[in-house]
Each structure stands twice: as C-alpha cells, then as structure tokens.
Design an enzyme around this catalytic site. Structure first.
Site, PDB file in Angstrom:
ATOM      1  N   CYS A 144     -24.986   3.421   6.476  1.00 18.76           N
ATOM      2  CA  CYS A 144     -25.476   2.309   7.288  1.00 18.76           C
ATOM      3  C   CYS A 144     -24.823   1.067   6.714  1.00 18.76           C
ATOM      4  CB  CYS A 144     -26.998   2.218   7.159  1.00 18.76           C
ATOM      5  SG  CYS A 144     -27.734   0.721   7.857  1.00 18.76           S
ATOM      6  N   ASN A 145     -24.147   0.324   7.559  1.00 23.42           N
ATOM      7  CA  ASN A 145     -23.427  -0.847   7.072  1.00 23.42           C
ATOM      8  C   ASN A 145     -24.360  -1.907   6.517  1.00 23.42           C
ATOM      9  OD1 ASN A 145     -20.328  -0.816   7.984  1.00 23.42           O
ATOM     10  ND2 ASN A 145     -21.538   0.389   9.397  1.00 23.42           N
ATOM     11  N   THR A 146     -25.479  -2.137   7.208  1.00 27.85           N
ATOM     12  CA  THR A 146     -26.408  -3.173   6.749  1.00 27.85           C
ATOM     13  C   THR A 146     -26.986  -2.789   5.390  1.00 27.85           C
ATOM     14  OG1 THR A 146     -26.957  -3.556   9.063  1.00 27.85           O
ATOM     15  CG2 THR A 146     -28.386  -4.567   7.432  1.00 27.85           C
TER      16      THR A 146
ATOM     17  N   TYR B 222     -32.350  -1.908  10.737  1.00 31.09           N
ATOM     18  CA  TYR B 222     -32.204  -2.757   9.558  1.00 31.09           C
ATOM     19  C   TYR B 222     -31.409  -4.025   9.894  1.00 31.09           C
ATOM     20  CZ  TYR B 222     -33.635   1.033   6.295  1.00 31.09           C
ATOM     21  OH  TYR B 222     -34.305   1.996   5.600  1.00 31.09           O
ATOM     22  N   GLY B 223     -30.613  -3.959  10.962  1.00 31.55           N
ATOM     23  CA  GLY B 223     -29.608  -4.987  11.240  1.00 31.55           C
ATOM     24  C   GLY B 223     -30.155  -6.377  11.515  1.00 31.55           C
TER      25      GLY B 223
ATOM     26  N   ASP C 237     -29.507   6.556   6.503  1.00 32.89           N
ATOM     27  CA  ASP C 237     -29.249   5.508   7.490  1.00 32.89           C
ATOM     28  C   ASP C 237     -30.603   5.001   7.982  1.00 32.89           C
ATOM     29  OD1 ASP C 237     -27.731   3.944   9.416  1.00 32.89           O
ATOM     30  OD2 ASP C 237     -28.441   5.337  10.929  1.00 32.89           O
ATOM     31  N   SER C 238     -30.582   3.845   8.631  1.00 33.02           N
ATOM     32  CA  SER C 238     -31.823   3.329   9.212  1.00 33.02           C
ATOM     33  C   SER C 238     -32.311   4.175  10.390  1.00 33.02           C
ATOM     34  CB  SER C 238     -31.607   1.892   9.692  1.00 33.02           C
ATOM     35  OG  SER C 238     -30.551   1.857  10.632  1.00 33.02           O
TER      36      SER C 238
ATOM     37  N   CYS D 294     -20.425  -1.093  12.131  1.00 37.13           N
ATOM     38  CA  CYS D 294     -21.768  -0.553  12.363  1.00 37.13           C
ATOM     39  C   CYS D 294     -21.567   0.875  12.833  1.00 37.13           C
ATOM     40  CB  CYS D 294     -22.507  -1.363  13.433  1.00 37.13           C
ATOM     41  SG  CYS D 294     -24.062  -0.599  13.970  1.00 37.13           S
ATOM     42  N   THR D 295     -22.355   1.786  12.296  1.00 35.84           N
ATOM     43  CA  THR D 295     -22.136   3.209  12.593  1.00 35.84           C
ATOM     44  C   THR D 295     -22.410   3.567  14.054  1.00 35.84           C
ATOM     45  OG1 THR D 295     -24.364   3.650  11.816  1.00 35.84           O
ATOM     46  CG2 THR D 295     -22.580   3.988  10.249  1.00 35.84           C
ATOM     47  N   HIS D 296     -23.052   2.663  14.786  1.00 38.21           N
ATOM     48  CA  HIS D 296     -23.247   2.924  16.221  1.00 38.21           C
ATOM     49  C   HIS D 296     -21.963   2.703  17.024  1.00 38.21           C
ATOM     50  CE1 HIS D 296     -27.542   2.550  15.326  1.00 38.21           C
ATOM     51  NE2 HIS D 296     -27.794   3.035  16.521  1.00 38.21           N
TER      52      HIS D 296
END
Lengths: 271, 271
Positions: B73-75, B42-43, B10-11, B188-190
């Site tokens: 990470c989605n991005t 990264y977003g 992930d970022s 988004c993983t957040h």
C-alpha cells in the site's frame, strides 16, 4: 436539559449537510457534531462493524450530555439505530432513514420510488422496509451509487464528469418511457452536493427527496413533543469533533456545511 | 525459515495487484495477505493514524511467523515504513515506494517524472523524496487522483467515465507540448486496474511505472540476498485475511487478484 446540545454524528463530513439543515431550522440550539473520519467510510463496511462504530460514536456524544442524538449518516442509521436506542437510554435518537422514507411516500403519486445510497445502505434494505411500512403498495428500487461519495468529497459536483456518472447510475432507473419512478430519495448525506447533476440526469418532473431537510423537520418536532426545545434567545454554538484529520475535515467539510471551517475549530477525539 | 510465508498487507484489496505480481514471480512461495478492510481507505487519513494502523497490521502478520513483510500500500509505505522497521525486528520489510522510485528513475530519460497517488501519499512526499534521493536532478510533479480508487473498486476500469476522469487528472500534467513528463508512476495499488484509460490520457510515448511488478522483483532479490528464498518444489499456498466484509473482499478482490476468490477463503481477523 432543554439547553443541552444536540449531538449529531456521521462517518465523516457528509452529515454536515444534515447539520447545515438543522442549524438553519433550529438556529438557537447548540450542536456537537462528531465525524468518525478515522474509520470512514461506513458505506462499504459490514453491518456488524458499522453497528459497533456507530454505537461507539453515539456513546462518545452521550458523554457530552446531549439531549437528543441525530444519526446523520444513512448507513449508520440503517444498521446502527436499533443497537444505539438499546444502549443509549433517556435520549431520543433520530436517524435519517425514517424521515426520508416518510417524505418520499408523501411526495410520490405513483408509489414507484427509487433510492440511491451507499452499498451498505442498499444491502441493509432499511429504506426499502421503511417505505413499505408506510406505503405497502409502493414499488421500491434501491441502487448503490458509490462514486457520488468520491465526487462530492473531491468537489467535482458539477460538470461533464458529474453528469456522466449521474447518467451512468440514473438512466437505467429513469430512462424508461413507461413505469419509471416519480420520486428519487438521495439516501446518502453526500448526494445533495450533486443535486444539479442528479437533476440533469432524471429530468425536471421527478421529485427529489433530500433527507437532510426532512430530518431537521423531524428533530424539531421530536424536541417540541418531548419538551426539550431550547429556550435561548442567543445564537446556538456549534462544536465540531473528528476522529482524524483536522485539515481535511476543515477543507472538505466547508463545502458540505456551506461556511468556512478553520482546522483550529476541529477538536480531535479518540473513540 | 525459508519455508515460512511472506506477509503482504494493504488497507484493502488494492494490494492484491502486488500479491498477483508476487505470486507470478515467486510461484513456490507461501503468502499471507492481510487487507485492513474495516479501516480502509488509508489514503485520506492523517499520517499518525495510518502509521498506527500499519503497525498493527504488520504486528498481526508477524504473529504468523512471516519471513518477510511487504507493505503493498503506497500510503502505508509512505508513512508506516519507518515505524514498522523499528518495531518488527529480524524480518525484512519492503514497501512499494522505493522500488517504484527506482523504476521511474531508470525509465525516465528527461528526469521529468509525474506521480499520481492518494491524497495521503502525495502529501507525505515519500515518492518525491525517494526519486530525488536516487536522481537529484529530477523534476517531480505529484498529484492526487482519488477518484481512480472508487472507479477501480466499482470495476469501471474502462469506458467514457474512466477516460474522462483520467483526462481530468492527467491532461493538466501531460497536455503541454513542451516540458511534459516522460514517465508516470502509478503510486497507488488501485491504479494499474485503470491502465488502459491512463494510457489513453497520456498517449503512447510516456513510460508508465506500475510498482506491483517492480516490488515483486525487489522482494525476490531481497529474499535471495538474505538466504530466505523458498526451496519448495510444490506450489505456494495463499491465505487471505481481512478485517471486515468477506463477501465484498471476495467480489471486488477477484478483479484485483485476477482469479476468482470465494468468500469462504477469506478469514476474518481483528487487529
């Protein structure tokens, strides 16, 4: 040499508030602005990493033959200034912390000074140290306010969300009836974008110090002293460089620079 | 090979929500998690830069001999997956977008699906495309919600600020009495950290799809199919790597992983 450009660098677009103050004060100077948008934000990164990134950005600007280097990022100023002055020779290097600290000490009557900044700037302690060097009797309370960065980048500068977040950060510092600070330093170049919400939260009596303006004054004085002030009668040219994302730099940066930026104006560089 | 670790990257710390779901579902597997904290987020970066960073992170994990690679990470999934699958041979690579899109299509009755994500993920269009591939009649509305990232990192997951910001993003999508989406993808993983505020904003009837859980199911199935499921009876070991800032990774990451992380556990690596 006096017709060489002034180099300005920041982790992204926040430093455009400093560039705006610089071009307003020094309209005949040329500027090259570099935003390290590929690696932003610096505010949450470790001091070692910020110092390394800052030096790379400074060296890139030095290759453009700049006559003076402005670190228009509080986090980079706080940890990068010593290493940059060591490696970049014969070019005056000016950060935003020292001018901000001087302005705060001049503005405060009580010596009770609050600073809001990024996590990295607060943790590094550079504002606290700079203020105490100038005014050893000062009481300095520095707190991180990271959501302000995201708010400013999104353009949510005003309204109930900005007010709520400003209250969240500032009421604990300014809410006391006695012993509250009389001066607030905006220790991040994004924060002047939220000036109105910040003013709402601290009330009308607190002196708010914005280091963009004070840095411009400092750069002006330094250039004159070094005999490097531009002698042109024509208008200065501003070049904008970024390490990533022309389109976003133009879109978000326009708000910070207070003039439209076209993506075509933004030159991509690799550090 | 079946006892080799699963690589997760992930970022930063957001992907720890995916790691948490993976360890809950696959408690006997070993994991190596890499957070590219020196270059997050990264977003907001360009697709080219995100693809380059993602490939470097994937190659770093490949050097640890992982049997499977999860892009948590989605991005990075949205723009990095094609390049990673091209360069990383003989290792199954699983992103979070496809499982999230499948879960959304299964959950939605009306086919009217909303996605919230980072700017980069929305602009890349990967969710929109993945959903439409599975369900060509779907109506997909994807919007960026970047302040959620800052809120989750600061731990302001609940309360009036989180509610206000959730309303700011979600009411325009869900406020209509007719034609509102029946499903919301947290792209988004957040964002699962803000589940409660998001639920308040969209009301009780909307299906909320969190790709962490669906990705864990997908990884489980993929490992079984490839004959790579771990055969150990002992508990799996989790190694945590980051490219910067042990202390912050531990402090912020603890909330995302839902267990305390000590800074000493975090190994610094250079990509």
């Amino acid at each position: 040499m006096s017709n060489a450009p002034i180099g300005v660098f920041d982790s992204g677009v926040g430093g455009l508030t400093v560039l705006e103050a610089l071009t307003a004060r020094l309209p005949h100077e040329h500027f090259i602005y570099l935003g390290d948008t590929a690696r932003l934000p610096y505010g949450t990164k470790s001091p070692e990493t910020v110092a390394r990134y800052s030096l790379q950005a400074a060296q890139a600007l030095a290759r453009y033959g700049v006559k003076c280097l402005v670190i228009a990022c509080n986090t980079a100023s706080s940890v990068g200034l010593p290493v940059i002055t060591r490696y970049i020779e014969n070019v005056p290097v000016i950060g935003v912390i020292e001018p901000g600290a001087q302005a705060a000490c001049a503005a405060s009557r009580s010596g009770n000074i609050a600073v809001i900044a990024t996590e990295g700037t607060v943790r590094g302690g550079a504002y606290q140290q700079a203020i105490l060097r100038i005014r050893p009797d000062a009481q300095v309370n520095a707190e991180p306010a990271p959501l302000f960065v995201a708010l400013a980048e999104e353009g949510l500068n005003e309204g109930s969300i900005a007010d709520d977040i400003a209250n969240h950060y500032l009421r604990p510092m300014f809410g006391a009836t006695e012993g509250a600070p009389d001066t607030l330093v905006l220790g991040c170049t994004h924060f002047p974008m939220l000036a109105r919400a910040i003013r709402h939260a601290v009330g009308p009596k607190v002196q708010i110090v914005d280091s963009a303006e004070t840095t411009a004054v400092s750069v002006d004085a330094r250039l004159r002293k070094a005999g490097l002030a531009g002698t042109r009668s024509t208008e200065g040219v501003v070049r904008l460089l970024a390490t990533d994302g022309r389109e976003r730099f133009a879109r978000v940066g326009s708000r910070f620079l207070k003039r439209p930026i076209s993506p075509d104006e933004v030159e991509l560089v690799d550090l």
